[in-house]
Motif scaffolding. Sequence first.
Motif, PDB file in Angstrom:
ATOM      1  N   SER A 633       0.845  -1.205   0.000  1.00  0.00           N
ATOM      2  CA  SER A 633       0.000   0.000   0.000  1.00  0.00           C
ATOM      3  C   SER A 633       0.873   1.245   0.000  1.00  0.00           C
ATOM      4  CB  SER A 633      -0.928  -0.002   1.211  1.00  0.00           C
ATOM      5  OG  SER A 633      -0.170   0.002   2.425  1.00  0.00           O
ATOM      6  N   THR A 634       0.297   2.330  -0.460  1.00  0.00           N
ATOM      7  CA  THR A 634       1.084   3.569  -0.577  1.00  0.00           C
ATOM      8  C   THR A 634       1.624   4.045   0.761  1.00  0.00           C
ATOM      9  OG1 THR A 634      -0.994   4.799  -0.450  1.00  0.00           O
ATOM     10  CG2 THR A 634      -0.100   4.326  -2.654  1.00  0.00           C
ATOM     11  N   PHE A 654      10.440  -4.926  -3.472  1.00  0.00           N
ATOM     12  CA  PHE A 654      11.090  -6.235  -3.332  1.00  0.00           C
ATOM     13  C   PHE A 654      11.445  -6.457  -1.868  1.00  0.00           C
ATOM     14  CE2 PHE A 654      11.408  -5.793  -7.843  1.00  0.00           C
ATOM     15  CZ  PHE A 654      11.393  -7.098  -8.315  1.00  0.00           C
ATOM     16  N   HIS A 655      11.023  -7.584  -1.337  1.00  0.00           N
ATOM     17  CA  HIS A 655      11.319  -7.964   0.033  1.00  0.00           C
ATOM     18  C   HIS A 655      11.951  -9.352   0.059  1.00  0.00           C
ATOM     19  CE1 HIS A 655       9.402  -4.803   2.570  1.00  0.00           C
ATOM     20  NE2 HIS A 655       8.720  -4.574   1.447  1.00  0.00           N
ATOM     21  N   LYS A 656      12.657  -9.609   1.155  1.00  0.00           N
ATOM     22  CA  LYS A 656      13.333 -10.902   1.297  1.00  0.00           C
ATOM     23  C   LYS A 656      12.370 -11.925   1.877  1.00  0.00           C
ATOM     24  CE  LYS A 656      17.840  -8.709   2.020  1.00  0.00           C
ATOM     25  NZ  LYS A 656      18.951  -8.464   2.964  1.00  0.00           N
ATOM     26  N   ASN A 672      17.000  -8.968  13.895  1.00  0.00           N
ATOM     27  CA  ASN A 672      16.373  -8.112  12.893  1.00  0.00           C
ATOM     28  C   ASN A 672      16.407  -8.777  11.518  1.00  0.00           C
ATOM     29  OD1 ASN A 672      15.747  -6.009  14.665  1.00  0.00           O
ATOM     30  ND2 ASN A 672      17.794  -5.115  14.466  1.00  0.00           N
ATOM     31  N   TYR A 673      15.310  -8.657  10.822  1.00  0.00           N
ATOM     32  CA  TYR A 673      15.243  -9.179   9.460  1.00  0.00           C
ATOM     33  C   TYR A 673      14.243  -8.339   8.676  1.00  0.00           C
ATOM     34  CZ  TYR A 673      10.937 -11.505  11.025  1.00  0.00           C
ATOM     35  OH  TYR A 673       9.689 -11.782  11.519  1.00  0.00           O
ATOM     36  N   ASP A 674      14.241  -8.517   7.398  1.00  0.00           N
ATOM     37  CA  ASP A 674      13.357  -7.744   6.514  1.00  0.00           C
ATOM     38  C   ASP A 674      11.925  -8.247   6.686  1.00  0.00           C
ATOM     39  OD1 ASP A 674      12.186  -6.249   4.566  1.00  0.00           O
ATOM     40  OD2 ASP A 674      13.184  -7.226   2.881  1.00  0.00           O
ATOM     41  N   LYS A 675      11.128  -7.492   7.482  1.00  0.00           N
ATOM     42  CA  LYS A 675       9.770  -7.923   7.789  1.00  0.00           C
ATOM     43  C   LYS A 675       8.800  -7.385   6.752  1.00  0.00           C
ATOM     44  CE  LYS A 675      10.217  -8.233  12.835  1.00  0.00           C
ATOM     45  NZ  LYS A 675      11.447  -7.567  13.192  1.00  0.00           N
ATOM     46  N   LEU A 676       7.886  -8.266   6.339  1.00  0.00           N
ATOM     47  CA  LEU A 676       6.812  -7.842   5.441  1.00  0.00           C
ATOM     48  C   LEU A 676       5.740  -7.085   6.225  1.00  0.00           C
ATOM     49  CD1 LEU A 676       6.110 -10.951   3.195  1.00  0.00           C
ATOM     50  CD2 LEU A 676       6.878  -8.728   2.416  1.00  0.00           C
ATOM     51  N   PRO A 677       5.132  -6.057   5.628  1.00  0.00           N
ATOM     52  CA  PRO A 677       3.961  -5.441   6.272  1.00  0.00           C
ATOM     53  C   PRO A 677       2.843  -6.475   6.410  1.00  0.00           C
ATOM     54  CG  PRO A 677       4.813  -4.061   4.499  1.00  0.00           C
ATOM     55  CD  PRO A 677       5.507  -5.385   4.382  1.00  0.00           C
ATOM     56  N   LYS A 678       1.872  -6.147   7.228  1.00  0.00           N
ATOM     57  CA  LYS A 678       0.734  -7.040   7.427  1.00  0.00           C
ATOM     58  C   LYS A 678      -0.085  -7.163   6.148  1.00  0.00           C
ATOM     59  CE  LYS A 678       0.174  -6.044  12.348  1.00  0.00           C
ATOM     60  NZ  LYS A 678      -0.747  -5.517  13.392  1.00  0.00           N
ATOM     61  N   HIS A 679      -0.703  -8.333   5.999  1.00  0.00           N
ATOM     62  CA  HIS A 679      -1.573  -8.525   4.851  1.00  0.00           C
ATOM     63  C   HIS A 679      -2.815  -7.657   4.993  1.00  0.00           C
ATOM     64  CE1 HIS A 679      -2.291 -11.059   1.300  1.00  0.00           C
ATOM     65  NE2 HIS A 679      -3.585 -10.829   1.550  1.00  0.00           N
ATOM     66  N   PHE A 680      -3.284  -7.197   3.876  1.00  0.00           N
ATOM     67  CA  PHE A 680      -4.446  -6.283   3.845  1.00  0.00           C
ATOM     68  C   PHE A 680      -5.620  -6.900   4.605  1.00  0.00           C
ATOM     69  CE2 PHE A 680      -8.284  -4.957   1.284  1.00  0.00           C
ATOM     70  CZ  PHE A 680      -8.419  -3.730   1.927  1.00  0.00           C
ATOM     71  N   THR A 681      -6.105  -6.182   5.590  1.00  0.00           N
ATOM     72  CA  THR A 681      -7.152  -6.714   6.468  1.00  0.00           C
ATOM     73  C   THR A 681      -8.462  -6.946   5.753  1.00  0.00           C
ATOM     74  OG1 THR A 681      -7.713  -4.450   7.126  1.00  0.00           O
ATOM     75  CG2 THR A 681      -6.143  -5.647   8.515  1.00  0.00           C
TER      76      THR A 681
END
Length: 774
Positions: A633-634, A654-656, A672-681
Amino acid sequence: MNRKELLNKLRRIIASRKFQALAGFLLLIKLLDVAFPLPDSPTYSKVITARDGTMLSAYLTPDDKWRLYTSVDEVNPDLIKAVIEKEDNWFYRHPGVNPMAVLRAAYQNIIRGKRVSGASTITMQLARILEPAERTYLNKFLEILRAVQLELHYSKVEILELYLSNIPMGGNIEGVKAASYIYFNRPPAKLSLAQSVVFAIIPNDPNKLRLDKSTDSAIIKRNRWLDRFKNNGIFEPGIISSAIDEQLTPARFAMPNLAPHFCYEVSNLYSDDLLATSIDLNLQRTTERILLNYISGIKSRGITNGAVIVIDNEKHQIVAYCGSADFYDNTSSGQVNGVASIRSPGSALKPFLYAAALDAGMYTPKMRLLDVPTDFSGYMPENYDEKFNGSVTFEYALVHSLNVPAVRLLNEFGYVNFINLLSSGGFTEIDRQKSNLGLSLVLGGCGVTLVELTTFYSVFADSGNFVKPGYLLNENYDEAVNKVYSSDAAFIISKILSDNERPDFPNILSDATRLPRISWKTGTSYGKRDAWAIGFNKNYTIGIWTGNFNGKGSPYLSGKEIAVPLLFNIFNTIDYNPDSDLPSQPETTHIRKVCTETGMIPSEHCATLTEDYYIENISSNKMCDLQQEVFVSTDGENVYCRECLPLNGYRKEFHKFYQPELLAYYKHNNINYDKLPKHFTGCSTIRQDQKPVILSPSSDTEYLVEKNSGQKIMLQASSPLNVSSHFWYVNDRYLGKTGNSGKLFYIPVEGKNKIVCINNLGAEANLKISVKYY
């Protein structure tokens, strides 16, 4: 004379009675030879020599005699000259019997009315030695026939060698070679003239003249014969005078017993009387000295023994073999052969697995292995330091001898394939127990011997070729070559193991300025009972074992601190600066740029690159897929799947994407690691709560458990459908892995039990229970 006249003359000769009589006599001799064959040759002591011909050891014959076969080339020529002059100066000119001597002896015996002379030639004496019988005229006649028979079967040199090998020299000593070692502690080539003449006279009366009982009679008779030789001009007068003045100080010396463990092994392996071995005596003595001094210096640490084997890689031969620090040290079981004893190798088998993985195209040195808590159906290996590293390179895992990556690699390669590989490489105990072995094998779960282990390491020094090293000097090994690894894999493993910047580099050598140019690996068995170090360069492969033959461990015993210093010491002494320390790089081994984070062919999104070896047409060419495109998302708060992707208002990033086990490890250890944002609710296709729900046990509950009952508590959790795995931790210790909604059981500890469940998406749930035993 023309052809017709020649044929007529031949016919007349054949028709003559003389010719027919001669032909009949020869036929009779042949028939008698067939009807009455010569007695079997005596059994000789088994003699084992080093590569330079030095006797290492000898053993009694089955009839308890010291009887060593003696060639004329290894005897002082003065001894041969004295024997022939004294016993049979027509030896080279008669057919086994001297007619003139027989007539002369018969005349003397008749005139004096008693036996004065036997007229026995050397060949006749040999016949009597080979077939002893009472002294009668009939037996003398038979002896003459046997002598003629011997001359028909053997050359003069062979007859002389049989004689020198079998003449009685007193007691259970027969032949001049055995007598030379036992009476004078030297080979027969180094006998003096005085000693040689003594050996020429002892057979006349071996019980009276034997040197370990009394030398006076022997000296008197020796000097009498020396004077006779002087009068007959057999030897120079000055030499004879010195020989007469020479004192005899014989003793009953023991036979040589050099490299005793090696000799016992060779004696059991081969049945020949004379075994010319590959042992380099100078190298053997050097290795024995270094080993003895080293073990003497560490006995205070509760480490009493060690073993060393040195293999010549070019000749495929064993050139040094030390089964213990001191063969005669009974307090430390010195007669146990550590080279051939079955012991646990610890981590010393790991390079064999890593080489196989290279050849299978599974990995290259910079590719990644997981070093995270892993449950293999109840088997959960740990590293030596009881820590984990997350993700490590293939070469790092090998050099640092990490256990978990090795077991994961074995599981991926197939432990049956690995067992078959080792079985074909001569590991007898592994072959015997192959049906009972599993993943623990690569950590030392089955016994090996030092000679087996060192032999298989020599494969890396020989471009991947397995050749079982020989014990004998002139064995042919060309037909025994077996291609175990490619030359590429052998080179890469050698290169990795040549690095001295590693945790198993011994502290005692941290300031050393003289280090050998070798590749090497260590091993330490469970309980610190065995410490190994095996090293190789182009010239030699050296195997080291240290420990106690009674199986007792020591807190100081490790491959790093105990075995490696000894390995480096021996290499520094025998081959410090070789012409080539590593096998040459094959034409099919190349270097390429790879992604630093994965070791794979880099994609356009890989931030950093490094160089890596790879094998042409074998190594994986998979492109790095760590970075994957996602729709965000923006505002960066949510990610979309294609099912919930809006028409606008998103961007591509691009995410790991990490492996589930690695993600769980990072999560549990707060890395620490490259965390993805939460999936769209608002997505309707996937449950939005990604966290696992722990179904068992119940939170904040006290469990009563009967002591010694073995009662277990069930762990079970549920996650969204897109979750495949759960990873369980109890009191910060990894317990195991289950599938979504799978069950795991554990025996609880008394008191607080902190339970953590992490799914393969990295989401975590935890609770605490209280356990009380009654």
